[in-house]
Design a protein around this motif. Structure first.
Motif, short mmCIF file in Angstrom:
data_model
loop_
_atom_site.label_atom_id
_atom_site.label_comp_id
_atom_site.label_asym_id
_atom_site.label_seq_id
_atom_site.Cartn_x
_atom_site.Cartn_y
_atom_site.Cartn_z
N THR A 208 0.72 -1.20 0.03
CA THR A 208 -0.06 -0.24 0.11
C THR A 208 0.72 1.30 -0.17
O THR A 208 0.10 2.25 -0.29
N ASP A 209 2.09 1.19 0.37
CA ASP A 209 2.95 2.56 0.57
C ASP A 209 3.47 2.78 -0.88
O ASP A 209 4.18 2.20 -1.52
N GLU A 210 3.15 3.98 -1.13
CA GLU A 210 3.62 4.62 -2.52
C GLU A 210 4.65 4.54 -2.81
O GLU A 210 5.44 4.15 -4.14
N PRO A 225 -3.11 5.28 0.98
CA PRO A 225 -4.14 4.30 1.56
C PRO A 225 -5.04 4.77 2.67
O PRO A 225 -4.92 4.40 3.77
N THR A 226 -5.93 5.37 2.18
CA THR A 226 -7.20 5.96 2.94
C THR A 226 -8.46 5.54 2.17
O THR A 226 -8.48 5.92 1.06
N VAL A 238 -3.46 -0.73 -13.77
CA VAL A 238 -4.59 -1.31 -12.74
C VAL A 238 -4.64 -0.18 -11.98
O VAL A 238 -3.88 0.61 -11.41
N THR A 239 -6.13 0.38 -11.97
CA THR A 239 -6.66 1.67 -11.00
C THR A 239 -7.83 1.25 -10.38
O THR A 239 -8.51 0.29 -10.50
N GLY A 240 -8.01 1.94 -9.35
CA GLY A 240 -9.36 1.85 -8.48
C GLY A 240 -9.18 2.98 -7.39
O GLY A 240 -8.56 3.73 -7.42
N THR A 241 -10.27 2.31 -6.20
CA THR A 241 -10.34 3.44 -5.15
C THR A 241 -10.43 2.40 -3.79
O THR A 241 -10.87 1.41 -3.66
N TYR A 242 -9.38 2.87 -2.89
CA TYR A 242 -9.68 2.25 -1.53
C TYR A 242 -10.95 2.31 -0.86
O TYR A 242 -11.36 3.54 -0.97
N PHE A 251 -7.19 -4.94 3.48
CA PHE A 251 -7.90 -3.76 2.65
C PHE A 251 -8.74 -4.19 1.50
O PHE A 251 -8.40 -5.28 0.83
N VAL A 252 -9.39 -3.28 1.27
CA VAL A 252 -10.57 -3.58 0.06
C VAL A 252 -10.53 -2.27 -0.93
O VAL A 252 -10.46 -1.37 -0.52
N GLN A 253 -10.64 -2.72 -2.35
CA GLN A 253 -10.26 -1.74 -3.38
C GLN A 253 -11.10 -2.22 -4.40
O GLN A 253 -11.44 -3.16 -4.70
N THR A 254 -11.89 -1.17 -5.16
CA THR A 254 -12.26 -1.33 -6.30
C THR A 254 -11.17 -1.58 -7.36
O THR A 254 -10.07 -1.01 -7.03
#
Length: 365
Positions: A208-210, A225-226, A238-242, A251-254
Motif C-alpha cells: 500500500t505504501d506509494e 492508503p485511505t 490497474v486502477t481503483g479506489t480504496y 484492505f478492500v479496493q475497487t
C-alpha cells in the motif's frame, strides 16, 4: 506468459542469459605492465531472467548469482588462479542502483609477492570491467527478445506518436454524442493465496505504501492508503479506489484494468487479507467481478505480477494456491466431513481388545 487483457507479456530467457554471461564475461582481459588478468570461464549462473512488457514498455526482470574462475600471469611468468562469486546481478543493482555489487574473492594459487600483486590487480580492475558487461546485459536482452513480446499498438491505450493538426484558437471542436448502452456482465471470482516468510506489518506496507510499491511492480505507482483515495499500479495498468483498510490485516479496493478488453466503467472488488502465523503471513487476494472469459488470464497475472513481484525482491513464498469460481453460480452447501478420528479410535480399541484376548490366556498358564 502473455496477457493481451493486461497489455502485459513476459518471456523467460534464463538459458539464453546463461549463455550470454558465459560468452561475454570470458572476453574480459586486463593488462598492466608485465601482469595480466582475464576471466577463464563462468562456472555457474543461478537465477531467473525474463523480459516483460507493461503498457507497451519493455522491462527487464532478472536476479542471478554469477560464479567465475579467473587466471593471471605474474611479472615472473608464473600462473595465478582464483575464483570470484557475485551473489547478485540484478535489475535493482544494474538499472535502479539500489545497492552495490558484492564481490567474494578467493585465491587458489599459493601466495607469493608476485602472485599477490596479480591478485591485487584482479581485485582492482576486474570489478569495473565486469560492471561494464553487466550494464550491457539489459540492453542486449531487450534488443534480442523485445520483438518477441511487443504488443501491437493497434489495440494499445498508449497515446499515438503521430502529430495532429492544431485547432485554431476560439474554435471548439465538435464532440459527437456518445450513447452508453448498459449491458449485463457475467463475472467470476478469483482467489489467490500465498504465504510469505515476512510479517503482516511489512507486507501491508509493501502493498500500500506509494514509495515501496515500485520496488516490486517495477513501474510508477499512486497510492494513498485511505478510504476513498484512488490508486494506480503498474504505470496505470490497474486502477481503483480504496474502500476500507484495517492495518495490517485487510484492505478492500475497487479494481479495474485500463485497456479496451476490460468493460468500460466496470469495477471488480479486490479484498486483500493478511493472516500472520508464528513464522509466516498468508496473503489472500480475493477478486470478485472478473468478466467471464478473462478469469484465467487475470489469475495468471495476479500470480505473476503480485506474487511474482514480491518474490523478485526476496520475499520467500511458502505455498501458492488459486481458485476461480463463477460469481453468478452460488457454491452448494458443504457437506460435513466424515469424522475419521472417531473411526480410527474405534478401530484401535477393537484391535487392542483382540490382542488382549489372544495374549492374556498365555500369561494365566
Amino acid at each position: 506468459m502473455s496477457s493481451p487483457n493486461w497489455h502485459w507479456k513476459s518471456k523467460h530467457v534464463t538459458p539464453w542469459a546463461k549463455s550470454w554471461f558465459e560468452r561475454e564475461l570470458t572476453t574480459i582481459i586486463i593488462e598492466e605492465g608485465d601482469e595480466k588478468v582475464s576471466v577463464a570461464q563462468v562456472t555457474d549462473v543461478d537465477g531467473d531472467v525474463e523480459l516483460g512488457q507493461r503498457k507497451s514498455k519493455l522491462i527487464t526482470i532478472y536476479d542471478c548469482k554469477v560464479v567465475l574462475e579467473w587466471v593471471g600471469t605474474a611479472s615472473d611468468g608464473s600462473e595465478v588462479k582464483g575464483t570470484l562469486t557475485i551473489p547478485e546481478v540484478s535489475h535493482e543493482i544494474t538499472l535502479d542502483g539500489l545497492s552495490d555489487y558484492v564481490y567474494e574473492w578467493a585465491l587458489t594459487t599459493a601466495s607469493s609477492p608476485a602472485v599477490d600483486a596479480v591478485y591485487s590487480l584482479a581485485k582492482k580492475r576486474l570489478p569495473a570491467a565486469l560492471e561494464t558487461k553487466f550494464a550491457e546485459f539489459p540492453v542486449v536482452l531487450t534488443d534480442t527478445h523485445g520483438k518477441d513480446i511487443t504488443v501491437s499498438t493497434a489495440n494499445s491505450t498508449e497515446p499515438s506518436r503521430v502529430s495532429t493538426p492544431s485547432i485554431p484558437s476560439g474554435i471548439k471542436p465538435a464532440v459527437p454524442a456518445v450513447k452508453k448502452v448498459e449491458k449485463a456482465i457475467n463475472t467470476a471470482t478469483i482467489k489467490v493465496e500465498c504465504s510469505f516468510m515476512a510479517s503482516a506489518d511489512d507486507l501491508f506496507s509493501l502493498l500500500t505504501d506509494e514509495k515501496r510499491i515500485p520496488s516490486w511492480t517495477r513501474a510508477p505507482a499512486q497510492s494513498n492508503p485511505t478510504p476513498g483515495a484512488k490508486f494506480s499500479l503498474f504505470g496505470g495498468g490497474v486502477t481503483g479506489t480504496y474502500q476500507s483498510l484495517q492495518s495490517p490485516k485487510e484492505f478492500v479496493q475497487t479494481w479495474a484494468l485500463s485497456n479496451p478488453n476490460w468493460p468500460s466503467g466496470h469495477d471488480a472488488t479486490l479484498t486483500t487479507t493478511l493472516d500472520q502465523s508464528s513464522d509466516s503471513t498468508k496473503i489472500t487476494w480475493n477478486l470478485v467481478g472478473v468478466p467471464k472469459g478473462q478469469e484465467d488470464e487475470t489469475e495468471r497475472n495476479i500470480q505473476g505480477y503480485y506474487v511474482g513481484g514480491l518474490k523478485s525482491i526476496g520475499y520467500v513464498p511458502v505455498f501458492i494456491e488459486t481458485r476461480s469460481t463463477p460469481s453468478s453460480r452460488p457454491s452448494p452447501p458443504s457437506k460435513p466431513a466424515p469424522d475419521f478420528s472417531r473411526q480410527l479410535v474405534a478401530g484401535l480399541v477393537a484391535l487392542m481388545a483382540l490382542v488382549a484376548a489372544v495374549i492374556i490366556p498365555y500369561f494365566s498358564i
